[in-house]
Design a protein around this motif. Structure first.
Motif, PDB file in Angstrom:
ATOM      1  N   PHE A  16      37.997 -73.301  37.312  1.00  0.00           N
ATOM      2  CA  PHE A  16      37.343 -71.988  37.329  1.00  0.00           C
ATOM      3  C   PHE A  16      35.836 -72.135  37.178  1.00  0.00           C
ATOM      4  CE2 PHE A  16      35.872 -68.237  34.865  1.00  0.00           C
ATOM      5  CZ  PHE A  16      36.054 -67.286  35.853  1.00  0.00           C
ATOM      6  N   LYS A  17      35.407 -72.985  36.247  1.00  0.00           N
ATOM      7  CA  LYS A  17      33.973 -73.221  36.071  1.00  0.00           C
ATOM      8  C   LYS A  17      33.369 -73.808  37.334  1.00  0.00           C
ATOM      9  CE  LYS A  17      32.849 -75.598  32.476  1.00  0.00           C
ATOM     10  NZ  LYS A  17      32.722 -76.382  31.233  1.00  0.00           N
ATOM     11  N   GLY A  18      34.058 -74.762  37.948  1.00  0.00           N
ATOM     12  CA  GLY A  18      33.563 -75.362  39.180  1.00  0.00           C
ATOM     13  C   GLY A  18      33.431 -74.341  40.295  1.00  0.00           C
ATOM     14  N   LEU A  19      34.387 -73.434  40.394  1.00  0.00           N
ATOM     15  CA  LEU A  19      34.323 -72.380  41.401  1.00  0.00           C
ATOM     16  C   LEU A  19      33.136 -71.456  41.152  1.00  0.00           C
ATOM     17  CD1 LEU A  19      35.707 -71.009  43.829  1.00  0.00           C
ATOM     18  CD2 LEU A  19      36.999 -69.663  42.196  1.00  0.00           C
ATOM     19  N   LEU A  20      32.901 -71.083  39.909  1.00  0.00           N
ATOM     20  CA  LEU A  20      31.749 -70.232  39.588  1.00  0.00           C
ATOM     21  C   LEU A  20      30.433 -70.928  39.906  1.00  0.00           C
ATOM     22  CD1 LEU A  20      32.746 -68.615  36.168  1.00  0.00           C
ATOM     23  CD2 LEU A  20      32.578 -67.501  38.387  1.00  0.00           C
ATOM     24  N   ILE A  21      30.333 -72.201  39.563  1.00  0.00           N
ATOM     25  CA  ILE A  21      29.104 -72.947  39.829  1.00  0.00           C
ATOM     26  C   ILE A  21      28.873 -73.068  41.333  1.00  0.00           C
ATOM     27  CG2 ILE A  21      27.961 -75.190  39.578  1.00  0.00           C
ATOM     28  CD1 ILE A  21      29.611 -75.470  36.915  1.00  0.00           C
ATOM     29  N   ALA A  22      29.933 -73.356  42.079  1.00  0.00           N
ATOM     30  CA  ALA A  22      29.805 -73.495  43.532  1.00  0.00           C
ATOM     31  C   ALA A  22      29.438 -72.169  44.185  1.00  0.00           C
ATOM     32  CB  ALA A  22      31.111 -74.021  44.124  1.00  0.00           C
ATOM     33  N   HIS A  23      29.991 -71.089  43.696  1.00  0.00           N
ATOM     34  CA  HIS A  23      29.742 -69.773  44.295  1.00  0.00           C
ATOM     35  C   HIS A  23      28.335 -69.266  43.994  1.00  0.00           C
ATOM     36  CE1 HIS A  23      29.946 -65.350  44.548  1.00  0.00           C
ATOM     37  NE2 HIS A  23      30.664 -65.616  45.637  1.00  0.00           N
ATOM     38  N   GLN A  24      27.891 -69.401  42.749  1.00  0.00           N
ATOM     39  CA  GLN A  24      26.600 -68.848  42.338  1.00  0.00           C
ATOM     40  C   GLN A  24      25.444 -69.828  42.527  1.00  0.00           C
ATOM     41  OE1 GLN A  24      27.092 -67.658  38.280  1.00  0.00           O
ATOM     42  NE2 GLN A  24      28.445 -65.983  38.801  1.00  0.00           N
ATOM     43  N   GLY A  25      25.744 -71.096  42.515  1.00  0.00           N
ATOM     44  CA  GLY A  25      24.689 -72.103  42.523  1.00  0.00           C
ATOM     45  C   GLY A  25      24.330 -72.450  41.088  1.00  0.00           C
ATOM     46  N   PRO A  26      23.960 -73.686  40.835  1.00  0.00           N
ATOM     47  CA  PRO A  26      23.717 -74.118  39.455  1.00  0.00           C
ATOM     48  C   PRO A  26      22.563 -73.400  38.764  1.00  0.00           C
ATOM     49  CG  PRO A  26      23.283 -75.900  40.998  1.00  0.00           C
ATOM     50  CD  PRO A  26      23.838 -74.776  41.785  1.00  0.00           C
ATOM     51  N   VAL A  27      21.520 -73.036  39.505  1.00  0.00           N
ATOM     52  CA  VAL A  27      20.368 -72.386  38.874  1.00  0.00           C
ATOM     53  C   VAL A  27      20.742 -70.981  38.400  1.00  0.00           C
ATOM     54  CG1 VAL A  27      18.027 -71.531  39.272  1.00  0.00           C
ATOM     55  CG2 VAL A  27      18.729 -73.731  40.221  1.00  0.00           C
ATOM     56  N   VAL A  55      32.348 -83.011  34.955  1.00  0.00           N
ATOM     57  CA  VAL A  55      33.594 -82.781  35.696  1.00  0.00           C
ATOM     58  C   VAL A  55      33.532 -81.478  36.486  1.00  0.00           C
ATOM     59  CG1 VAL A  55      36.085 -82.480  35.496  1.00  0.00           C
ATOM     60  CG2 VAL A  55      34.921 -84.115  34.020  1.00  0.00           C
ATOM     61  N   SER A  56      33.082 -80.388  35.847  1.00  0.00           N
ATOM     62  CA  SER A  56      32.993 -79.119  36.576  1.00  0.00           C
ATOM     63  C   SER A  56      31.912 -79.179  37.657  1.00  0.00           C
ATOM     64  CB  SER A  56      32.734 -77.947  35.624  1.00  0.00           C
ATOM     65  OG  SER A  56      31.536 -78.109  34.927  1.00  0.00           O
ATOM     66  N   GLN A  57      30.890 -79.979  37.443  1.00  0.00           N
ATOM     67  CA  GLN A  57      29.859 -80.162  38.461  1.00  0.00           C
ATOM     68  C   GLN A  57      30.433 -80.895  39.678  1.00  0.00           C
ATOM     69  OE1 GLN A  57      26.458 -82.419  37.136  1.00  0.00           O
ATOM     70  NE2 GLN A  57      25.093 -81.121  38.323  1.00  0.00           N
ATOM     71  N   ALA A  58      31.284 -81.873  39.440  1.00  0.00           N
ATOM     72  CA  ALA A  58      31.926 -82.591  40.540  1.00  0.00           C
ATOM     73  C   ALA A  58      32.883 -81.674  41.292  1.00  0.00           C
ATOM     74  CB  ALA A  58      32.671 -83.817  40.005  1.00  0.00           C
ATOM     75  N   VAL A  59      33.603 -80.833  40.559  1.00  0.00           N
ATOM     76  CA  VAL A  59      34.497 -79.865  41.203  1.00  0.00           C
ATOM     77  C   VAL A  59      33.682 -78.905  42.061  1.00  0.00           C
ATOM     78  CG1 VAL A  59      36.080 -77.940  40.764  1.00  0.00           C
ATOM     79  CG2 VAL A  59      36.296 -80.042  39.448  1.00  0.00           C
ATOM     80  N   ALA A  60      32.542 -78.462  41.559  1.00  0.00           N
ATOM     81  CA  ALA A  60      31.682 -77.539  42.310  1.00  0.00           C
ATOM     82  C   ALA A  60      31.180 -78.194  43.596  1.00  0.00           C
ATOM     83  CB  ALA A  60      30.501 -77.102  41.447  1.00  0.00           C
ATOM     84  N   ARG A  61      30.800 -79.466  43.523  1.00  0.00           N
ATOM     85  CA  ARG A  61      30.354 -80.161  44.733  1.00  0.00           C
ATOM     86  C   ARG A  61      31.468 -80.296  45.751  1.00  0.00           C
ATOM     87  NH1 ARG A  61      28.717 -85.108  42.380  1.00  0.00           N
ATOM     88  NH2 ARG A  61      27.986 -84.250  40.447  1.00  0.00           N
ATOM     89  N   PHE A  62      32.707 -80.431  45.273  1.00  0.00           N
ATOM     90  CA  PHE A  62      33.840 -80.541  46.181  1.00  0.00           C
ATOM     91  C   PHE A  62      34.182 -79.192  46.813  1.00  0.00           C
ATOM     92  CE2 PHE A  62      38.456 -80.326  46.886  1.00  0.00           C
ATOM     93  CZ  PHE A  62      38.596 -81.368  47.791  1.00  0.00           C
ATOM     94  N   ILE A  63      34.088 -78.113  46.039  1.00  0.00           N
ATOM     95  CA  ILE A  63      34.460 -76.771  46.507  1.00  0.00           C
ATOM     96  C   ILE A  63      33.387 -76.116  47.350  1.00  0.00           C
ATOM     97  CG2 ILE A  63      34.995 -74.426  45.711  1.00  0.00           C
ATOM     98  CD1 ILE A  63      36.408 -75.629  43.340  1.00  0.00           C
TER      99      ILE A  63
END
Length: 68
Positions: A16-27, A55-63
């Motif tokens: 879920f965290k990875g999805l939020l990071i990927a959707h919104q962008g890290p900044v 780990v959530s950052q890696a998930v975000a890069r994958f998603i």
């Protein structure tokens, strides 16, 4: 609670965290966490739990490519 249940909850949370990071962008994600960290004790706890970790950052890069 069995170990399998805890592992499922943990993986779901990181996903879920990875999805939020990927959707919104890290900044933008970090900006929202900063606002949350200024709130009540519960909001501060949520901001701590939702901070970006490797780990959530890696998930975000994958998603991220899948969201476009």
């Amino acid at each position: 609670m069995p170990l399998r249940g805890l592992l499922t909850i943990g993986l779901g949370f990181v996903g879920f965290k990875g999805l939020l990071i990927a959707h919104q962008g890290p900044v933008q994600y970090e900006d929202k966490l900063a606002l949350l960290a200024e709130g009540t004790i519960f909001e501060q706890g949520a901001a701590w739990a939702m901070q970006i970790e490797p780990v959530s950052q890696a998930v975000a890069r994958f998603i991220a490519p899948l969201l476009m």
